[in-house]
Write a protein that holds these residues in place. Structure first.
Motif: not given
Length: 504
Positions: A352-357, A395-396, A401-414
């Motif tokens: 399962x994958x979800x977005x925090x908040x 992203x979580x 029952x085991x969880x991990x997370x990854x922070x992704x960075x989004x920059x403004x586009x052209x």
């Protein structure tokens, strides 16, 4: 009267018999002599030894015997009662030098000897045979054999040669005295190429014999290539050349029942190698090293892999992006993967994958994915909103029952590449690139002209905190008005300008 005559005859008979019995009873036998039927013999032959006593013995007498090395006979011989001699067979072994010694008989303190000479067998050796394997494989080390007509009394040298440098034999071998054969080491070099034939020739005493050997391509390498399935086992043998007519058959073995393999596998004519089929991998309860061996001819190569027990919730989970490119606003179909450190159990697992908040900067195409038994990867795809500043989203991922997370960075586009409607060819003109908002890192924008007559810089940088950059481009001179455009790329996103008309 008749009775008197009968008594007289019996008395006379008694008088005649008593002296002989008294003589046998009175005999004290001593060792008189030891004789041999022949004083010399060719090694491997036998002679008869005769032991003689001084008189007939009233009871059996044992005479001890012995000889010298290479000569054998019983440890003793019995002279029977009322006999004065006995015979025994003396056997000799093959010899290659003249040996002389005594055969000894002993009775009490008396000792008698007989000299025996053991001669070597005459041998004029002639080369009679050359045995070589009819088929070998590149990389093989095998053994042939040469034969002589008889076992020589001295060492005999036999010369050897091969008509192919890739099949080697020693320049000579020695047939040791007393032997009629000698081994010949044969080595087929591990060289690339197709099947070939070589001839090995042996020569001795003016006679030469030869044998042909066919050399097939050999085993060059064996590997177990990496697999997306951590417990996937695929064995790849490769040969030094194409398989000949009839193919090449290798032997396959596993050192652990966790992986079962076919005993053999045949590769068709023309194949340089490939996959071994029908390999089965069975579940393990702990990290298990398995080694697969492949044999062709006398050459065996091995490859190993460590099998992992199934994921049970005590191992690690990882979340990674499909590539290392940065994210920008309004991107679609960006792939992310949930990775298990161990393969999923037989019935699989749900990732399962979800977005925090529930951050709206990221939308997921799907919130879960089924990881099949034996597999380790769950796949997810997301898209980004049109952010106006650098935005970080967590992203979580959760599996078993085991969880991990990854922070992704989004920059403004052209959001814009502004060019003038017209520009004089050969002269510089301005171009402006605009972002949807300020980024907190420098934005390196790569430029691609739609036609080779337009000459922008290869790359321009919008500094962190800025939203645009203006620079100049030039063009080649034109003879007539020509419309061109420019594409600006930021990460995996791009933006195309409107057309600028270049005038003469």
């Amino acid at each position: 009267m008749k009775r008197c005559v009968l008594v007289a005859l019996l008395v006379l008979a008694a008088l005649v018999a008593v002296p002989g019995q008294s003589a046998s009873a009175a005999c004290r036998p001593a060792l008189k002599s030891l004789g041999l039927s022949k004083s010399s013999v060719v090694g491997g032959g036998s002679v008869t030894a005769t032991v003689t006593l001084t008189c007939r013995t009233a009871k059996a007498v044992t005479v001890r015997l012995k000889a010298f090395p290479g000569v054998s006979l019983p440890a003793s011989v019995r002279v029977a009662r009322n006999r004065s001699s006995a015979r025994v067979t003396v056997r000799t072994s093959v010899t290659f030098t003249v040996r002389r010694g005594d055969v000894v008989a002993t009775l009490g303190r008396l000792r008698r000897t007989a000299r025996l000479t053991v001669n070597p067998r005459a041998c004029r050796p002639v080369l009679t045979g050359v045995a070589m394997p009819a088929l070998v494989y590149a990389g093989d080390r095998v053994t042939g054999r040469i034969s002589l007509s008889c076992a020589p009394n001295t060492d005999v040298r036999v010369t050897l040669r091969s008509d192919r440098p890739s099949l080697t034999v020693p320049t000579s071998v020695i047939v040791r005295r007393g032997r009629s054969t000698a081994a010949v080491p044969v080595t087929a070099a591990l060289v690339s190429g197709s099947r070939y034939r070589a001839r090995v020739t042996a020569a001795q005493g003016g006679r030469a014999l030869g044998r042909d050997i066919t050399v097939n391509p050999g085993l060059k390498s064996v590997d177990i290539p990496p697999s997306s399935d951590p417990n996937g086992v695929s064995v790849h043998p490769f040969f030094t050349g194409p398989a000949p007519t009839g193919g090449l058959t290798v032997k396959v073995a596993s050192d652990n029942p966790a992986v079962t393999v076919p005993p053999t596998h045949t590769f068709p004519a023309g194949a340089y190698g490939g996959d071994v089929w029908n390999i089965r991998v069975h579940p393990v309860t702990k990290n298990t090293k398995v080694t697969i061996s492949v044999t062709l001819g006398t050459r065996t190569l091995r490859a190993s892999k460590i099998l992992l027990p199934p994921f049970d919730g005590t191992q690690r989970v990882h979340l990674i992006a499909d590539d290392a490119l940065p994210l920008y606003g309004l991107q679609y179909d960006r792939d992310f993967h949930v990775l298990l450190s161990n393969p999923a159990p037989e019935n699989g697992l749900v990732a399962q994958l979800r977005v925090r908040g529930d951050d709206p900067a990221v939308q997921l195409d799907d919130a879960d994915d089924h990881i099949s038994g034996g597999a380790t990867t769950g796949h997810f795809r997301l898209r980004t909103a049109d952010v106006t500043k650098t935005t970080r989203v967590e992203l979580i991922a959760t599996v078993g029952g085991v969880s991990t997370s990854l922070v992704v960075t989004i920059h403004p586009r052209i959001t814009g590449v502004v060019v003038p409607e017209t520009a004089k060819s050969g002269a510089p003109f301005p171009i402006t690139i605009t972002l949807a908002g300020p980024s907190d890192v420098d934005s390196h924008v790569y430029l691609h002209p739609g036609w080779g007559i337009l000459h922008p810089p290869e790359m321009v940088t919008i500094p962190a905190g800025e939203t645009s950059v203006t620079f100049e481009a030039t063009s080649s001179p034109v003879d007539e008005p020509s419309a061109v455009f420019l594409t600006a790329s930021l990460g995996s996103t791009s933006f195309q300008s409107s057309y600028v008309t270049l005038t003469p």
